[in-house]
Design an enzyme around this catalytic site. Structure first.
Site, PDB file in Angstrom:
ATOM      1  CB  CYS A   1     -27.698  20.544  -7.711  1.00 52.09           C
ATOM      2  SG  CYS A   1     -26.407  21.545  -6.933  1.00 52.09           S
TER       3      CYS A   1
ATOM      4  CB  CYS B   1     -27.837  22.941  -3.334  1.00 56.77           C
ATOM      5  SG  CYS B   1     -27.772  23.787  -4.921  1.00 56.77           S
TER       6      CYS B   1
ATOM      7  CG  ASP C   1     -43.656 -12.518  20.018  1.00 52.86           C
ATOM      8  OD1 ASP C   1     -43.142 -13.267  20.862  1.00 52.86           O
ATOM      9  OD2 ASP C   1     -44.716 -11.889  20.225  1.00 52.86           O
TER      10      ASP C   1
ATOM     11  CG  ASP D   1     -45.961  -7.418  20.988  1.00 52.64           C
ATOM     12  OD1 ASP D   1     -44.830  -6.978  21.244  1.00 52.64           O
ATOM     13  OD2 ASP D   1     -46.623  -8.110  21.783  1.00 52.64           O
TER      14      ASP D   1
ATOM     15  CG  ASP E   1     -41.799  -9.101  20.761  1.00 57.88           C
ATOM     16  OD1 ASP E   1     -41.415  -9.983  21.541  1.00 57.88           O
ATOM     17  OD2 ASP E   1     -42.898  -9.128  20.191  1.00 57.88           O
TER      18      ASP E   1
END
Length: 725
Positions: free
Chosen positions: A14, A17, A431, A620, A624
């Site tokens: 659960c 837990c 881009d 890419d 970037d």
């Protein structure tokens, strides 16, 4: 230096837990951060290797009733254990169920029934359910309360009514109820494991893609080896309809390769000598020889599985809300159950006033129960109907299924937080090179002002890593040059000494030159959408070169779809304004930034964010990277078999730009499921607990309802599998 380790957690059932295991690990020296995922049964630990003591961590977790393992088992082991328990308990359930129905309906009562009830209940509660009771007591003694404690209190209270009745105390015998509660608890856990298995199908299907054997050439002889025995540079023989054992490059033959299971691309891809192939994909029709380039953890498939597991182990911010509730859930329910018992015992007539009117409709309500029996009946139902599991499963299971759906479609969600962030995105920045275009430039036009300019440029460009340099890689030169002092400046260009003379190559748009032919040439190249490169010798222009990069066929459709969805689209590029304008016009993009240096991209993202915009950046993953990190959502385009792009929150395998739309849709739908799950989990507990406290639910029915609430959360998440992207 911070390191990360993922361990399997055994015994979690659960959300409480998971919270307790997290606390136990956090309390150990050297631990920096911990994420415990109830859906995957894994703990991801960030730690300082100079301080951490994993032996201490293992002991701390064992103290509260759980265990850690460095050996990752398939989730099938938990499912098998749950299945064995439900089979054994089913054997005892039949007589217990019959006795319960007979007692509830008052159809049959016989002497010594109490002995049968106690024996069946003892075997079910303390035999088959031993692990539940053990974890509950360990947690109780170490202040790590969990759902097992609620089941322990409920089943034990029910069981001991039989003991009290046997020794002559005036209390109804609910001992059979203890057996029924434990049975439905175990049934719920079995169904949860079954559903969680379906939710983790993505990982299982990826694991199943791996070939077990490979045929390689050794001393001109073909032999069969296990996949683990492959080494880089081995030459594999792959026949039609066989799986490609591992990543490599074709050195002989050609074929069509079915890559759909790892890239989401439905059509086979034609491959020939020099092309990369991915391990786990299927060779459809040709005989090929492949040289091994990657093995083991370095392969595409291994990285794919790792990224999916990372996503499934990460957290969505909204989960913090559920975790806060879960931390106080069990003690709160114990308090409510205690208050319920006290109320029914101290004010029996007032407590019965509501249930009395419904006794004709609900056969399990017995208005003749004395106040002790009625108090036990209502408080046990309150204990076992409370469900922290549904709250704990609401987020991780939806994330598990959503990330699996993404993986099947070539969309890798690396960070769960992006699921929540993506819903607020209003601006998408693309881009240009490698994103809207293929990023595979070709030399289209040449004007040599001095003879030999092209050969010189080709020789210099072959040393460059810039995307434009790819346009020159396959061009052969007629001369051999002595190249020294090569230098590459990001966003500016490249320079070198060639045979003792200084040469510089860079993008040009406008130059101070009175030669009309040169100016007209530059203008002509730009009007065709070409990037114009100039070669300078000792600062004198000696050549003009037009580089073209084809726009992806699906780019315009993707842009139009995003605009229809209400996003503002912006293009950003290092190319000159004429090239940028040409591409933007073809794609229907009104706003663009040209001649932008890599370090300036992050500034543009920040400026938009300062305006209050929520920005997704699609790039890419190389130049970037800073912008991808700065953006609210960074979407990195995968290239070839390289998907380990650290900058992006989302990685699009094979750089399929259409998947930008799919990634946003998937993120929104997954977050919608998370919100639905949290709503129903909260709604269930807010409604169910008071009903049980009013004495309107039989404890066994309360346990069935509790199990159903968890299953409902999982099955709701599984509906994501039907999402058509």
């Amino acid at each position: 230096m911070v390191k990360t380790k993922t361990l399997e957690v055994k015994g979690m059932h659960c959300a409480s837990c998971a919270v307790n295991v997290k606390k136990a690990i956090e309390g150990s020296e050297g631990v920096i951060d911990v994420n415990v995922n109830i859906a995957t049964n894994k703990a991801t630990i960030s730690y300082d290797p100079s301080k951490v003591n994993f032996e201490e961590i293992f002991k701390n977790v064992e103290k509260i009733g759980y265990s850690l393992s460095a050996e990752m088992e398939k989730q099938d082991s938990d499912y098998k254990r749950a299945k064995i328990k439900i089979i054994l308990s089913s054997i005892l359930m039949v007589p217990s169920f019959v006795l319960m129905v007979l007692d509830m309906t008052h159809l049959l009562m016989f002497q010594r029934m109490i002995y049968v009830n106690l024996i069946l209940s003892a075997v079910m509660v303390y035999g088959i359910g031993f692990e539940v009771q053990r974890r509950a007591l360990k947690g109780l003694f170490h202040n790590a309360l969990n759902m097992d404690l609620l089941i322990f209190l409920g089943t034990t209270a029910a069981f001991f009514t039989g003991i009290l009745n046997l020794i002559g105390i005036n209390v109804a015998d609910f001992s059979y109820v203890g057996a029924m509660i434990m049975f439905f608890h175990l049934l719920g856990k079995y169904l949860e494991e079954l559903a969680k298995g379906n939710a983790s199908k993505a990982i299982k299907s990826l694991l199943d893609l791996s070939a077990k054997k490979a045929h390689i050439i050794v001393d001109d002889t073909e032999i069969e080896v296990n996949i683990e025995e492959l080494d880089v540079d081995d030459v594999m023989v792959i026949r039609p309809f066989e799986k490609i054992p591992t990543d490599g490059v074709i050195i002989e033959g050609s074929s069509s390769i079915d890559e759909s299971m790892v890239t989401g691309e439905p059509l086979p891809v034609d491959k020939s000598v020099g092309d990369e192939v991915i391990g786990g994909t299927i060779n459809e029709n040709g005989f090929i020889k492949v040289k091994v380039t990657k093995v083991g953890k370095d392969t595409f498939l291994a990285k794919l599985i790792d990224l999916v597991e990372q996503a499934q182990g990460s957290k969505v911010p909204i989960q913090a809300f559920a975790d806060k509730i879960t931390a106080y859930f069990v003690p709160t329910v114990v308090i409510i159950a205690t208050v319920t018992f006290s109320f029914w015992y101290l004010f029996p007539q007032l407590a019965k006033s509501v249930s009395l009117h419904l006794s004709t409709l609900l056969p399990w309500i017995n208005p003749t129960l004395n106040r002790l029996s009625a108090a036990i009946f209502a408080s046990v139902a309150t204990l076992v109907i409370a469900c922290p599991c549904a709250l704990g499963l609401a987020t991780p299971v939806a994330l598990m299924v959503g990330s699996g759906v993404g993986a099947k479609n070539g969309i890798l969600i690396r960070n769960g937080a992006v699921i929540q962030t993506a819903k607020d995105i209003d601006t998408v920045i693309f881009d240009k090179t490698g994103t809207l275009t293929y990023g595979k430039p070709k030399l289209a036009d040449v004007l040599e002002i001095e003879k030999g300019g092209l050969d010189t440029l080709v020789s210099i460009e072959k040393l460059s890593s810039h995307p434009i340099a790819r346009a020159f890689q396959d061009i052969k030169t007629n001369n051999s040059y002595n190249i020294e002092e090569f230098r590459e400046t990001s966003g500016v260009g490249i320079s070198a000494k060639v045979n003792g003379l200084s040469f510089t190559a860079k993008k040009i748009s406008k130059i101070e030159n009175k030669n009309e032919e040169i100016l007209d040439t530059i203008k002509t190249f730009e009007e065709k959408g070409e990037t114009v490169l100039g070669l300078f010798k000792e600062e004198k222009l000696v050549g003009i070169f037009g580089i073209e990069d084809t726009i992806k066929e699906t780019a315009k459709k993707t842009i139009n779809t995003l605009k229809t969805m209400g996003f503002e689209i912006i293009m950003i590029t290092g190319d000159n304004k004429n090239v940028a304008s040409n591409v933007a016009e073809m794609l229907g993009i009104k706003r663009f930034y040209a001649e932008v240096l890599p370090e300036d991209k992050i500034k543009i993202v920040r400026e938009l964010q300062d305006e209050g915009r929520k920005v997704a950046f699609v790039g890419d993953g190389v130049n970037d990277a800073p912008a991808l990190k700065q953006a609210d959502v960074g979407i990195a385009m995968g290239t070839g078999t390289d998907i380990a792009i650290e900058a992006g929150d989302i990685v699009l395998v094979k750089g399929n730009i259409e998947n930008v739309v799919k990634a946003i849709e998937l993120s929104r739908e997954t977050f919608k499921k998370i919100k639905q799950n949290l709503f129903w989990a909260l709604f269930y507990n807010v409604i169910a607990i008071p009903i049980a406290a009013m004495g309107l639910l039989h404890p066994a029915i309360a346990e069935i309802a509790m199990a159903f609430s968890s299953i409902n959360v999982i099955t709701n998440s599984l509906r994501l599998n039907k999402l058509k992207l």
